[in-house]
Design an enzyme around this catalytic site. Structure first.
Site, PDB file in Angstrom:
ATOM      1  N   LYS A 168      -7.951  15.037 -42.517  1.00  0.00           N
ATOM      2  CA  LYS A 168      -8.633  13.809 -42.952  1.00  0.00           C
ATOM      3  C   LYS A 168      -7.787  12.650 -42.440  1.00  0.00           C
ATOM      4  CE  LYS A 168      -8.363  16.676 -46.906  1.00  0.00           C
ATOM      5  NZ  LYS A 168      -9.532  17.424 -46.607  1.00  0.00           N
ATOM      6  N   HIS A 209      -9.600  20.966 -41.692  1.00  0.00           N
ATOM      7  CA  HIS A 209      -9.412  20.339 -43.005  1.00  0.00           C
ATOM      8  C   HIS A 209      -8.698  18.972 -42.924  1.00  0.00           C
ATOM      9  CE1 HIS A 209      -7.938  20.471 -47.347  1.00  0.00           C
ATOM     10  NE2 HIS A 209      -9.229  20.653 -47.453  1.00  0.00           N
ATOM     11  N   ASP A 233      -6.643   2.611 -32.273  1.00  0.00           N
ATOM     12  CA  ASP A 233      -5.997   2.118 -31.039  1.00  0.00           C
ATOM     13  C   ASP A 233      -4.744   2.902 -30.660  1.00  0.00           C
ATOM     14  OD1 ASP A 233      -7.997   0.222 -30.808  1.00  0.00           O
ATOM     15  OD2 ASP A 233      -6.807  -1.383 -31.726  1.00  0.00           O
TER      16      ASP A 233
END
Ligand code: ZN
Ligand code: ZN
Lengths: 173, 173
Positions: free
Chosen positions: A119, A117, A124
């Protein structure tokens, strides 16, 4: 709509940035070209496109064509892109996962019970982009969401590690 | 399971903390007493219970009884609790919203189109707790999630403002 807030650790500055769209604005079809102007989406895209060496993505769902295009662009520039996504959601209507995989991007799906779940994105290994926002057109255009950008290598490294752990089985397959 | 990472701005320290449960561990019924021991959930609860003056919650869904119990406890201690939640999700099975409202807690629902998809908490307007985690038993026990705790009054204030904006209509009703 959603807001992108930039937090630069060390400098201690926090820049509030305007909303992408009014809450409750009607959903429009998501045009494929990269977004321009000063919207939350264009700011998010600019942060992603600042990647020079790597982009690590851990995304529950990914259907926004504009964000997929930005990721593809980075891949073509030689930036190492890795993406872990949820196994149940990657086949859904409008998912960009197939397109990215087709373009040669390293995609792994998490097949544990429950959802992958997360996000978040790591640019870099120094910049963490995290919050409530799924990378879907619906979320970008219609929901109230928040995204926090933290420039902090230590924090970015921690999230990278959790990505490897959470995607462990799938990455070794 | 999910991880709670603590980020203390200024001190520059980032403490990695262990997972609440193994990814893919089977879901157990969520017992009502406050969690003890050193799990991600107990660490999250301890952060919440550190509130002395206010707790501002912006939560897409809220069904975890343990987190609801912590919020109720703060309310009884005289901490000003405000909660904005999504109108469509608050009536779902197992939602704790009714219980909290019944206890006298100020609950508002966002009725814009799209979702009020935030998942953050602000403690005493100085600590922001944000990430992917919905406050549900499913998410806590079965998903891969992340929660970031940032002690930064400036950032906390920004999120508080977005809460007022996103919950505007409902708060004025
Ligand atoms: Zn918005
Ligand atoms: Zn976990």
């Amino acid at each position: 709509g959603f807001a992108v807030r930039i937090s630069v650790r060390g400098e201690g500055s926090v820049l509030p940035l305007a909303e992408a769209a009014e809450p409750g604005a009607p959903a429009r079809p998501c045009p494929c070209p990269l977004p321009s102007g000063d919207t939350a989406l264009s700011r998010l895209v600019r942060r992603l496109l600042s990647a020079r060496s790597s982009l690590d993505l851990c995304l529950f769902s990914f259907s926004c064509p504009q964000l997929a295009r930005a990721v593809q662009l980075l891949h073509r520039r030689g930036v190492r892109v890795r993406l872990v996504t949820d196994a149940q959601y990657m086949g859904l209507h409008g998912s960009q996962i197939g397109r990215l995989r087709h373009a040669g991007i390293q995609v792994r799906h998490d097949q544990h019970s429950g959802y992958m779940h997360h996000k978040f994105a790591i640019v870099d290994r120094r910049m963490l982009i995290t919050g409530s926002l799924n990378w879907t057109t619906q979320a970008i255009q219609s929901n109230r969401e928040n995204v926090l950008v933290v420039e902090d290598a230590e924090l970015a490294e921690l999230w990278c590690k959790s990505m490897s752990t959470d995607g462990k089985d799938s990455f070794s397959s």
